[in-house]
Motif scaffolding. Structure first.
Motif, PDB file in Angstrom:
ATOM      1  N   GLU A  47       0.979  -0.824   0.279  1.00  0.00           N
ATOM      2  CA  GLU A  47      -0.014   0.290   0.120  1.00  0.00           C
ATOM      3  C   GLU A  47       1.128   0.883  -0.028  1.00  0.00           C
ATOM      4  N   THR A  48       2.068   1.154   1.180  1.00  0.00           N
ATOM      5  CA  THR A  48       2.708   2.322   0.914  1.00  0.00           C
ATOM      6  C   THR A  48       3.654   2.661  -0.559  1.00  0.00           C
ATOM      7  N   ILE A  49       3.855   1.559  -1.267  1.00  0.00           N
ATOM      8  CA  ILE A  49       4.485   1.740  -2.848  1.00  0.00           C
ATOM      9  C   ILE A  49       3.474   2.279  -3.565  1.00  0.00           C
ATOM     10  N   LEU A  50       2.525   1.512  -3.520  1.00  0.00           N
ATOM     11  CA  LEU A  50       1.024   2.628  -4.558  1.00  0.00           C
ATOM     12  C   LEU A  50       0.790   3.799  -4.056  1.00  0.00           C
ATOM     13  N   THR A  51       0.434   3.934  -2.746  1.00  0.00           N
ATOM     14  CA  THR A  51       0.364   4.659  -2.849  1.00  0.00           C
ATOM     15  C   THR A  51       1.710   5.739  -3.401  1.00  0.00           C
ATOM     16  N   GLY A  52       3.084   5.630  -2.996  1.00  0.00           N
ATOM     17  CA  GLY A  52       3.754   6.475  -3.335  1.00  0.00           C
ATOM     18  C   GLY A  52       3.861   6.594  -4.655  1.00  0.00           C
ATOM     19  N   LEU A  53       3.239   6.065  -5.398  1.00  0.00           N
ATOM     20  CA  LEU A  53       3.703   5.174  -6.813  1.00  0.00           C
ATOM     21  C   LEU A  53       2.561   6.680  -7.553  1.00  0.00           C
ATOM     22  N   SER A  54       1.634   6.362  -6.829  1.00  0.00           N
ATOM     23  CA  SER A  54       0.386   7.671  -7.225  1.00  0.00           C
ATOM     24  C   SER A  54       0.364   8.822  -7.279  1.00  0.00           C
ATOM     25  N   HIS A  55       1.297   9.337  -5.867  1.00  0.00           N
ATOM     26  CA  HIS A  55       2.440  10.318  -5.854  1.00  0.00           C
ATOM     27  C   HIS A  55       3.289  10.899  -7.167  1.00  0.00           C
ATOM     28  N   ALA A  56       3.450   9.841  -7.810  1.00  0.00           N
ATOM     29  CA  ALA A  56       4.795  10.237  -8.182  1.00  0.00           C
ATOM     30  C   ALA A  56       4.450  10.959  -9.542  1.00  0.00           C
ATOM     31  N   GLY A  57       3.817  11.209 -10.581  1.00  0.00           N
ATOM     32  CA  GLY A  57       2.981  11.771 -11.051  1.00  0.00           C
ATOM     33  C   GLY A  57       2.627  13.410 -11.348  1.00  0.00           C
ATOM     34  N   ALA A  58       2.152  13.293  -9.826  1.00  0.00           N
ATOM     35  CA  ALA A  58       1.197  15.002  -9.391  1.00  0.00           C
ATOM     36  C   ALA A  58       2.548  16.084  -9.259  1.00  0.00           C
TER      37      ALA A  58
END
Length: 58
Positions: A47-58
């Motif tokens: 969950e931490t990894i997926l959340t971080g990836l979702s913010h990577a393009g923001a």
């Protein structure tokens, strides 16, 4: 802006793989178990990894 998250999931071993053994069981085992069949990512780590990836393009 840089986004940094520190995560230390209690059931994750070295590479965020879930390890539900007690500390005594881990200490008594001959290997690390990192690549054993059935090894998977710890759910909190995933969950931490997926959340971080979702913010990577923001």
């Amino acid at each position: 802006m840089t986004h940094i998250t520190f995560s230390f999931p209690p059931n994750a071993n070295h590479v965020f793989k879930e390890d539900l053994r007690t500390l005594a069981e881990i200490a008594a085992s001959p290997g690390s178990g990192f690549n054993e069949p059935g090894t998977r990512l710890d759910p909190e780590s995933l969950e931490t990894i997926l959340t971080g990836l979702s913010h990577a393009g923001a």
